[in-house]
Design a protein around this motif. Structure first.
Motif, PDB file in Angstrom:
ATOM      1  N   ALA A 197       3.488  -0.490  -9.049  1.00  0.00           N
ATOM      2  CA  ALA A 197       3.770  -0.722  -7.633  1.00  0.00           C
ATOM      3  C   ALA A 197       3.588  -2.194  -7.292  1.00  0.00           C
ATOM      4  CB  ALA A 197       2.874   0.148  -6.766  1.00  0.00           C
ATOM      5  N   VAL A 198       2.518  -2.766  -7.809  1.00  0.00           N
ATOM      6  CA  VAL A 198       2.244  -4.175  -7.502  1.00  0.00           C
ATOM      7  C   VAL A 198       3.322  -5.072  -8.114  1.00  0.00           C
ATOM      8  CG1 VAL A 198       0.622  -6.072  -7.782  1.00  0.00           C
ATOM      9  CG2 VAL A 198      -0.222  -3.781  -7.316  1.00  0.00           C
ATOM     10  N   SER A 199       3.669  -4.820  -9.389  1.00  0.00           N
ATOM     11  CA  SER A 199       4.675  -5.694  -9.999  1.00  0.00           C
ATOM     12  C   SER A 199       6.029  -5.503  -9.326  1.00  0.00           C
ATOM     13  CB  SER A 199       4.764  -5.465 -11.509  1.00  0.00           C
ATOM     14  OG  SER A 199       4.956  -4.125 -11.798  1.00  0.00           O
ATOM     15  N   LEU A 200       6.284  -4.269  -8.861  1.00  0.00           N
ATOM     16  CA  LEU A 200       7.535  -4.002  -8.149  1.00  0.00           C
ATOM     17  C   LEU A 200       7.585  -4.790  -6.846  1.00  0.00           C
ATOM     18  CD1 LEU A 200       9.968  -2.132  -8.677  1.00  0.00           C
ATOM     19  CD2 LEU A 200       8.929  -0.515  -7.099  1.00  0.00           C
ATOM     20  N   ALA A 201       6.470  -4.760  -6.115  1.00  0.00           N
ATOM     21  CA  ALA A 201       6.414  -5.477  -4.841  1.00  0.00           C
ATOM     22  C   ALA A 201       6.592  -6.973  -5.070  1.00  0.00           C
ATOM     23  CB  ALA A 201       5.088  -5.194  -4.143  1.00  0.00           C
ATOM     24  N   PHE A 202       6.004  -7.463  -6.175  1.00  0.00           N
ATOM     25  CA  PHE A 202       6.140  -8.891  -6.452  1.00  0.00           C
ATOM     26  C   PHE A 202       7.548  -9.256  -6.880  1.00  0.00           C
ATOM     27  CE2 PHE A 202       1.609  -9.427  -6.067  1.00  0.00           C
ATOM     28  CZ  PHE A 202       1.565 -10.698  -5.527  1.00  0.00           C
ATOM     29  N   LYS A 203       8.150  -8.349  -7.674  1.00  0.00           N
ATOM     30  CA  LYS A 203       9.526  -8.589  -8.086  1.00  0.00           C
ATOM     31  C   LYS A 203      10.428  -8.624  -6.856  1.00  0.00           C
ATOM     32  CE  LYS A 203      10.110  -6.240 -12.228  1.00  0.00           C
ATOM     33  NZ  LYS A 203      10.650  -5.009 -12.779  1.00  0.00           N
TER      34      LYS A 203
ATOM     35  N   PRO B 271       0.811  -1.224   0.000  1.00  0.00           N
ATOM     36  CA  PRO B 271       0.000   0.000   0.000  1.00  0.00           C
ATOM     37  C   PRO B 271       0.848   1.280   0.000  1.00  0.00           C
ATOM     38  CG  PRO B 271      -0.313  -1.282   2.018  1.00  0.00           C
ATOM     39  CD  PRO B 271       0.461  -2.115   1.093  1.00  0.00           C
ATOM     40  N   PHE B 272       1.953   1.261   0.726  1.00  0.00           N
ATOM     41  CA  PHE B 272       2.815   2.440   0.761  1.00  0.00           C
ATOM     42  C   PHE B 272       3.408   2.713  -0.619  1.00  0.00           C
ATOM     43  CE2 PHE B 272       2.620   0.844   5.036  1.00  0.00           C
ATOM     44  CZ  PHE B 272       2.525   1.980   5.806  1.00  0.00           C
ATOM     45  N   LEU B 273       3.788   1.626  -1.275  1.00  0.00           N
ATOM     46  CA  LEU B 273       4.401   1.732  -2.597  1.00  0.00           C
ATOM     47  C   LEU B 273       3.398   2.292  -3.603  1.00  0.00           C
ATOM     48  CD1 LEU B 273       7.270   0.991  -3.190  1.00  0.00           C
ATOM     49  CD2 LEU B 273       6.523  -1.213  -4.040  1.00  0.00           C
ATOM     50  N   VAL B 274       2.168   1.785  -3.553  1.00  0.00           N
ATOM     51  CA  VAL B 274       1.135   2.277  -4.469  1.00  0.00           C
ATOM     52  C   VAL B 274       0.929   3.776  -4.251  1.00  0.00           C
ATOM     53  CG1 VAL B 274      -1.315   2.190  -5.047  1.00  0.00           C
ATOM     54  CG2 VAL B 274      -0.063   0.071  -4.694  1.00  0.00           C
ATOM     55  N   ALA B 275       0.778   4.178  -3.003  1.00  0.00           N
ATOM     56  CA  ALA B 275       0.536   5.587  -2.701  1.00  0.00           C
ATOM     57  C   ALA B 275       1.634   6.471  -3.268  1.00  0.00           C
ATOM     58  CB  ALA B 275       0.433   5.783  -1.188  1.00  0.00           C
TER      59      ALA B 275
END
Lengths: 180, 189
Positions: free
Chosen positions: B34-40, A52-56
């Motif tokens: 952001a999602v693909s980054l978090a998954f990577k 969530p922090f990353l998305v924001a």
């Protein structure tokens, strides 16, 4: 000399660690496979927690960039910096560096394509990229992972570090690569 | 605050002088990224946290902490002796120095989690956390691996010639940031 050492180091560090750590573990009678899996299990939760922090943060930065507001800032700052002998081509990079790692990487390769990696601007851009880090990304991920929402003075100090890194790169390279 | 400012400025600028459709599009793309980054990140995170657990159990980390503790406790005076946070911080900073890229993040997060255990106000950063953060963002490095790769790809005649200046600049920035951090610690008590 330093350069070759550094280059070799960059290739060898990870393979050496991948062998060295489990080997020492095995010698010290650690159940290496079990220990690895146990530690790795934490990885998934952590990356979910920072999501969530990353998305924001990424959304805010991307809106700021895509809308043209970032370009507007660049136009504003450029005349001031050229007064201090800072090449205008580097201004977008200076602003992008703390916000987005891939953005900064993209801008640097653009500079490489236009001016060449061995031009003065190319060298300065390389030094900026190497000597500073993506402050907002680190801030988001590190503090996000533990649920810190008040970073206090660290943002200010971190950005000061970026400015120092930027100016240091510009002036040191102008001096360093001007030598015969 | 900064977050609100970025969104507000971006949207306002697009509405007045740009293309408002870009805001929608860029926001959605970024959320996706952001999602693909978090998954990577998940993969490397598992890899290095796993390695770290082995090193921990083998007593390797304890050993490193023992050797480097005096220096580290000078930079982080608030962390009690032999606390696990010290080990995690050492690993983070070493990975940073060696230009290990993605491996730094999991270690840094681990260090923050250890520091959070010492924190009384769970949503506010402690001075130690701030110090670790600025050390990471200043990014002292001996091996700017990404840059060397990028320069090589761009056909540079001497991709590693920027290593010397990079080390000097990042060292200087790191020392300055530590200095500033110390001042801020006193000012914002």
């Amino acid at each position: 000399m330093i350069s070759t050492l550094s280059e070799q180091l960059s290739v060898w560090v990870i393979p050496v660690l991948l062998v060295f750590i489990p080997l020492i573990g095995a010698i010290r009678r650690v159940k290496v496979y079990e220990a690895f899996v146990e530690g790795a299990a934490e990885g998934f939760q952590t990356s979910i927690r920072i999501l969530p922090f990353l998305v924001a943060m990424l959304v805010a930065i991307n809106v700021f960039r895509a809308s043209g507001a970032l370009g507007c800032c660049v136009n504003f700052i450029e005349p001031v910096l050229s007064f201090f002998h800072i090449p205008g081509e580097l201004v977008p990079l200076a602003i992008m560096r703390p916000l987005s790692g891939t953005g900064a990487l993209g801008l640097t390769s653009e500079i490489f394509t236009v001016f060449g990696p061995d031009s003065l601007v190319g060298r300065i851009a390389s030094t900026i990229l190497g000597s500073t880090d993506t402050t907002f990304y680190i801030l988001t991920v590190y503090f996000g992972a533990v649920g810190i929402s008040r970073p206090r003075y660290s943002v200010f100090v971190g950005l000061c570090g970026d400015i120092i890194g930027f100016l240091g790169s510009v002036y040191l390279c102008q001096y360093f690569f001007a030598l015969p | 605050m900064i977050w609100l400012l970025l969104i507000l400025a971006g949207t306002l600028y697009a509405a007045l002088w740009g293309d408002i459709a870009l805001v929608t599009q860029s926001a959605i793309t970024a959320a996706d990224t952001a999602v693909s980054l978090a998954f990577k990140l998940t993969g490397v995170m598992c890899l290095w946290l796993g390695m770290m657990r082995i090193a921990e159990k083998a007593g390797l980390i304890k050993l490193i902490v023992k050797v480097l503790q005096p220096t580290l406790r000078f930079i982080f005076p608030d962390i009690p002796k032999n606390h696990p946070a010290l080990g995690a911080i050492i690993l983070t900073l070493s990975a940073n120095m060696l230009g290990m890229g993605n491996a730094v993040t999991p270690l840094g997060i681990k260090a923050m989690q250890e520091l959070q255990k010492l924190n009384k106000e769970k949503t506010t950063a402690t001075p130690s956390m701030c110090t670790l953060l600025v050390l990471c963002t200043a990014g002292f490095t001996l091996v700017p691996a990404t840059v060397i790769a990028l320069r090589t790809a761009a056909g540079s005649g001497n991709p590693t010639e920027i290593v010397g200046p990079t080390i000097l600049v990042s060292l200087f920035a790191t020392i300055s940031v530590l200095f500033l951090d110390r001042i801020c610690r006193v000012l914002f008590k």
